[in-house]
Design an enzyme around this catalytic site. Structure first.
Site, PDB file in Angstrom:
ATOM      1  N   LYS A  90       0.841  -1.204   0.000  1.00 24.60           N
ATOM      2  CA  LYS A  90       0.000   0.000   0.000  1.00 24.60           C
ATOM      3  C   LYS A  90       0.865   1.240   0.000  1.00 24.60           C
ATOM      4  O   LYS A  90       2.030   1.230   0.420  1.00 24.60           O
ATOM      5  CB  LYS A  90      -0.946   0.023   1.207  1.00 24.60           C
TER       6      LYS A  90
ATOM      7  N   ASP B 113      -2.567  -1.757  10.132  1.00 22.85           N
ATOM      8  CA  ASP B 113      -2.660  -1.760   8.668  1.00 22.85           C
ATOM      9  C   ASP B 113      -3.122  -3.101   8.099  1.00 22.85           C
ATOM     10  O   ASP B 113      -3.332  -3.218   6.895  1.00 22.85           O
ATOM     11  CB  ASP B 113      -1.290  -1.440   8.042  1.00 22.85           C
TER      12      ASP B 113
HETATM   13  O1  C5P Z   1      -0.560  -1.311  14.764  1.00 25.96           O
HETATM   14  P1  C5P Z   1       0.885  -1.561  14.493  1.00 25.96           P
HETATM   15  O2  C5P Z   1       1.416  -2.711  15.303  1.00 25.96           O
HETATM   16  O3  C5P Z   1       1.190  -1.717  13.048  1.00 25.96           O
HETATM   17  O4  C5P Z   1       1.634  -0.272  14.967  1.00 25.96           O
HETATM   18  C1  C5P Z   1       3.032  -0.225  15.082  1.00 25.96           C
HETATM   19  C2  C5P Z   1       3.417   0.974  15.913  1.00 25.96           C
HETATM   20  O5  C5P Z   1       3.119   2.174  15.202  1.00 25.96           O
HETATM   21  C3  C5P Z   1       2.659   1.107  17.213  1.00 25.96           C
HETATM   22  O6  C5P Z   1       3.309   0.410  18.236  1.00 25.96           O
HETATM   23  C4  C5P Z   1       2.706   2.606  17.464  1.00 25.96           C
HETATM   24  O7  C5P Z   1       3.956   2.979  17.968  1.00 25.96           O
HETATM   25  C5  C5P Z   1       2.614   3.167  16.062  1.00 25.96           C
HETATM   26  N1  C5P Z   1       1.252   3.540  15.659  1.00 25.96           N
HETATM   27  C6  C5P Z   1       0.639   4.638  16.222  1.00 25.96           C
HETATM   28  N2  C5P Z   1      -0.627   4.987  15.844  1.00 25.96           N
HETATM   29  C7  C5P Z   1      -1.281   4.265  14.900  1.00 25.96           C
HETATM   30  C8  C5P Z   1      -0.678   3.149  14.297  1.00 25.96           C
HETATM   31  C9  C5P Z   1       0.593   2.808  14.701  1.00 25.96           C
HETATM   32  O8  C5P Z   1       1.220   5.322  17.074  1.00 25.96           O
HETATM   33  N3  C5P Z   1      -2.508   4.635  14.547  1.00 25.96           N
END
Ligand code: C5P
Length: 298
Positions: free
Chosen positions: A10, A138
């Site tokens: 993406k 994501d």
């Molecule tokens: O959800 P995911 O595990 O992919 O997110 C990875 C990191 O990205 C999270 O631990 C956080 O630090 C950051 N993040 C965030 N806000 C979001 C998505 C991700 O702060 N909406």
């Protein structure tokens, strides 16, 4: 018997980021566009238990333990359906690793769909999307593909209409960037500032619906770009090289460090790609069109 699933990368055409929430995440208005670079995940029964293998140019950077989202998807699906995750997951990796193109999320979504088909769980699409949201912000989008607005952490999706094909060039950087580190840098740069609620741009949604690359180029925006550039200043040279070669828009993809260049058509994409290759400001250059289909059994 085995099941193979193909999952797209993406690019975020709009990534509006709000202030850090109490849980550390950030509310987003995240306009995702799936593009035609794919990882392939094959699930095969494995009597010895869960095993993850990976092939591809960056395979050595992919963790093969339970931190891999593909492994976590298998474990979570097996747990919900009261079985053991006795599966071999083989990933053919073409999406850049730690590149801001949701490669890890693609593997999670792909493994989930592949295991679901292999095990015949009968899970509904809603249940699978719920597991996707548990795996990462994501992952639901990697599952559905196309184009969508993600709010909340990015996991609450509304599909978007896209009125045409968009031609992109992606410059893959010499090294990766950690998403949490980029969000931390965003917080550091935002200190003392009044961060508005993230909202999707109506002009950008209209440009997507129309399939108009000039209008889309005028509206793309990534609030994580200053943070990514702060951690990886050389990306500014890559962005400048793509702009100089005639890209309509140049931006960091998601949390980076992949840079994304929107072009008017396939010919322009080739010209931008050649210029980026010659610029010496990146490791590899790829071309891809969007929207692309989400996770699909092949
Ligand atoms: O959800 P995911 O595990 O992919 O997110 C990875 C990191 O990205 C999270 O631990 C956080 O630090 C950051 N993040 C965030 N806000 C979001 C998505 C991700 O702060 N909406």
């Amino acid at each position: 018997m085995s099941v193979t699933v193909r999952v797209p990368a993406k690019v975020n055409v709009q990534l509006a980021v709000g202030a850090a929430r109490a849980d550390g995440f950030h509310d987003l208005a995240n306009v995702f566009l799936a593009v035609g670079l794919y990882d392939e995940i094959t699930a095969t029964p494995s009597p010895q238990g869960l095993r993850v293998t990976c092939e591809g140019p960056d395979a050595d950077q992919v963790p093969l333990d339970d931190s891999n989202l593909a492994a976590r998807a298998a474990i979570e699906l097996a747990r919900r359906y009261g079985r053991t995750p006795d599966v071999h997951l083989h990933i053919v990796k073409d999406i850049p690793v730690a590149g801001g193109m949701a490669g890890g999320s693609a593997d999670g979504a792909g493994a989930l769909l592949a295991c679901d088909a292999l095990w015949g769980t009968g899970a509904t699409r809603e249940e699978l999307l719920e597991i996707c949201a548990e795996l990462g912000s994501d992952v639901p989008f990697s599952f559905v593909g196309g184009a969508a607005l993600g709010v909340g952490r990015g996991e609450l999706l509304t599909p978007l209409e896209v009125g045409g094909v968009f031609h992109w060039v992606f410059a893959i950087a010499e090294r990766g960037l950690s998403t949490p580190a980029v969000f931390r840098e965003f917080d550091r740069l935002a200190e003392g500032l009044d961060i508005p609620e993230p909202v999707a741009s109506p002009e950008l949604l209209a440009a997507l619906a129309k399939g108009d690359p000039d209008a889309l180029a005028a509206t793309v925006v990534n609030d994580l770009q200053p943070a990514a550039l702060s951690l990886f200043p050389e990306l500014a040279d890559t962005l400048a090289a793509g702009r100089a070669a005639g890209a309509l828009a140049a931006l960091v993809s998601g949390s980076g460090p992949t840079t994304a260049f929107l072009t008017r058509d396939a010919d322009a994409a080739h010209r931008v790609a050649d210029a980026l290759r010659a610029s010496g400001t990146c490791r590899t250059v790829r071309m891809a069109q969007g929207p692309a289909e989400g996770a699909t059994i092949s």
